[in-house]
Design an enzyme around this catalytic site. Sequence first.
Site, PDB file in Angstrom:
ATOM      1  N   ASN A 144      35.454  -5.298  32.823  1.00 45.61           N
ATOM      2  CA  ASN A 144      34.440  -4.368  32.298  1.00 45.61           C
ATOM      3  C   ASN A 144      34.727  -2.913  32.670  1.00 45.61           C
ATOM      4  O   ASN A 144      33.885  -2.043  32.461  1.00 45.61           O
ATOM      5  CB  ASN A 144      33.045  -4.784  32.795  1.00 45.61           C
ATOM      6  CG  ASN A 144      32.922  -4.719  34.314  1.00 45.61           C
ATOM      7  OD1 ASN A 144      33.717  -4.059  34.980  1.00 45.61           O
ATOM      8  ND2 ASN A 144      31.930  -5.399  34.863  1.00 45.61           N
ATOM      9  N   GLY A 165      35.163   1.977  38.208  1.00 48.03           N
ATOM     10  CA  GLY A 165      35.219   0.544  37.910  1.00 48.03           C
ATOM     11  C   GLY A 165      34.346  -0.342  38.788  1.00 48.03           C
ATOM     12  O   GLY A 165      34.282  -1.557  38.579  1.00 48.03           O
ATOM     13  N   ASP A 167      31.100  -2.291  40.156  1.00 51.95           N
ATOM     14  CA  ASP A 167      30.124  -2.980  39.307  1.00 51.95           C
ATOM     15  C   ASP A 167      29.208  -3.909  40.115  1.00 51.95           C
ATOM     16  O   ASP A 167      29.338  -4.004  41.346  1.00 51.95           O
ATOM     17  CB  ASP A 167      30.851  -3.751  38.200  1.00 51.95           C
ATOM     18  CG  ASP A 167      31.994  -4.591  38.747  1.00 51.95           C
ATOM     19  OD1 ASP A 167      31.842  -5.165  39.844  1.00 51.95           O
ATOM     20  OD2 ASP A 167      33.055  -4.658  38.084  1.00 51.95           O
ATOM     21  N   ASP A 332      13.219   8.843  40.923  1.00 48.14           N
ATOM     22  CA  ASP A 332      14.091  10.006  40.945  1.00 48.14           C
ATOM     23  C   ASP A 332      13.337  11.269  40.529  1.00 48.14           C
ATOM     24  O   ASP A 332      12.378  11.204  39.761  1.00 48.14           O
ATOM     25  CB  ASP A 332      15.247   9.746  39.969  1.00 48.14           C
ATOM     26  CG  ASP A 332      16.241  10.872  39.915  1.00 48.14           C
ATOM     27  OD1 ASP A 332      16.885  11.119  40.947  1.00 48.14           O
ATOM     28  OD2 ASP A 332      16.368  11.505  38.846  1.00 48.14           O
ATOM     29  N   GLU A 361      11.609  10.437  45.368  1.00 46.43           N
ATOM     30  CA  GLU A 361      12.454  11.521  45.862  1.00 46.43           C
ATOM     31  C   GLU A 361      11.669  12.827  45.799  1.00 46.43           C
ATOM     32  O   GLU A 361      11.279  13.271  44.721  1.00 46.43           O
ATOM     33  CB  GLU A 361      13.710  11.645  44.993  1.00 46.43           C
ATOM     34  CG  GLU A 361      14.584  12.810  45.416  1.00 46.43           C
ATOM     35  CD  GLU A 361      15.609  13.213  44.353  1.00 46.43           C
ATOM     36  OE1 GLU A 361      16.670  13.703  44.747  1.00 46.43           O
ATOM     37  OE2 GLU A 361      15.341  13.050  43.144  1.00 46.43           O
TER      38      GLU A 361
HETATM   39 CA    CA Z   1      34.596  -3.303  36.990  1.00 46.62          CA
END
Ligand code: CA
Length: 617
Positions: A144, A165, A167, A332, A361
């Site tokens: 992914n 990358g 995840d 947030d 926050e």
């Molecule tokens: Ca990944």
Amino acid sequence: MKFKFTFSLVCFFLQFAAFAQVPDLERIEPSFWWVGMNNPKLQLVVHGKGIASREVKLNHTGVTLSQVHKVESPNYLFLDLLVAADAKPGKFNIEFQGKNQKKLSYTYELKERDKSSNRILGVTNKDFIYLIMPDRFANGDKRNDVIKGMQETTLNRDSMYYRHGGDIQGIINNLDYLEDLGVTALWLNPVLENDQPKTSYHGYANTENYKIDPRFGDNALYKKLVDESHARGMKVIKDLVHNHFGSQHWILKDMPSKDWVHNWPEFTKSSFKDQVLFDPYASEADRKIMTDGWFDGHMPDLNQNNELVKNYLTQSHIWWIEYAGLDGFRLDTYAYNDPEFMAEWAKLIKAEYPRFTFFAETWVHGIPNQTFFTQGNTINRGFDTELPGVTDFQTLWGINETLNGKFGWNEGVNKLYTTIASDFMYQDATRNVVFLDNHDLSRFYSVVGEDFDDFKSGIAWLLTTRGIPQLYYGTEILMKNFSNPDGLVREDFKGGWAGDKENKFTAQGRTQKENEAFGFVRTLANYRKNNEVLQTGKLMQYVPENGIYVYFRYNADKTVMIIMNTNDTASDLSLKRFYERLDGFTQAVNIISSQKINSLQTINVPAKTTWVLELQK
Ligand SMILES: [Ca+2]
Ligand SMILES: [Ca+2]
């Protein structure tokens, strides 16, 4: 795909619908709901080309279509449904009929609620939160890393601006590590789809409300993370952004009406000046810029006075709690929201889930600036925000001054002492989240000049003061850097990627010093996890003298004494003035070193050291 034509050639179209987008009915959100919710109201967003020209019909016992709203755009219908308390779970068709048009139909489902006892528990001062930036923690699924068809398809671990990358599978793979460290709750930076053209990795510009970014996984995998965390007694907190969407949000690309966002004659950024919200002398113009100005050019500011916007946001949040079994929200950019909407939102969440918790926050500089936002403070506002807790930036400024400043009447540890003393301004300060760093701030080890003694003092304070402690990923292995720019404090956790030269998830992969840091956090976090006194015990603090700050956490079973020596030299400390809490105790054990202290008269505390001592009779 759940919708289908019920026209001629039904079979053909059923097949067609399974493979191709039906042009006239693109989506309904939320795509399913539940029976037996506290709030019987459900508002469905229906999106499809020209859908507003159609008539809507549905038939399911206990479900009433009470109103159909049309908006500026012909491509939307907003359906108000009432789901009666006795409505049965099941599927039914919602039909959209137009003159001389094929009938469209959507199979809607009302599911049964999952009433398991280990979900939706709320995050409290019994917990220890670990904050993860998912793109930068661990890559559990290389497949992914790049998703074709999405706007950003660059993967580059050498650049802080691109995706790396990491995840959700990477987090699941490392739950053992987190559990061992003593973590009891995970807070992930937002993981909803952010299909923005650049720097989308941080997640704060969502383009979907009901869909996990495919580069992190999918909804089912997210739910699996929550389930697996719950099986270990760990909780999960979802990071929510009420204030804005990413500019590429599907609903902003074809807006129901122009007033879904705040429109300005020219681009206007929020002033980020929280003062205007409570300043009795503030102008309306300044207030408007603060709350209606945009957070950034690619983050349009949502109009939270629009009822449809309000429902869309709130329902998606409730959907995630119910779907995944979440335990908490982190809100947030809280201060830039419409305050009345946020209060209304908080009431709806609490009414639906009394145990569920959230904290916001409030990145502000000043004790009153911060308390102003919290539940029970109605001064100069006229209504209650219903906000249980905040990310406690004031104690952060306090601990930073303690470890970097010089002791004085208001300086050094006196700043921290004064900040805690000001807790009288909160309805309940134990609902605040205390921390040493996060994804926006310079890493704590760098802030203390890579001074290992100061680092340990900070960790000792974090895990023994009042409130809900939060650690930022990598702080336990001495990750460093200043937040200039912020990508520098969002580096990869080494060992999270196959082929990494070093693996900091294992003792063998860590240096001696990193193991000492890790061990310090683990020892104290697990002591805290197993001893209620550091979770819910009362706090008594003493006026700092000669650079030494002493406080106690105590309950009927245990008393823990914390001595923070902020001096550069070892210091003798007479314990005489602490008699209220020492009464009945004769000795103590140092929680970290297991060393015994055999007399509670005068003790010598090493330079720049914080001792956590369990008192014994
Ligand atoms: Ca990944
Ligand atoms: Ca706003």
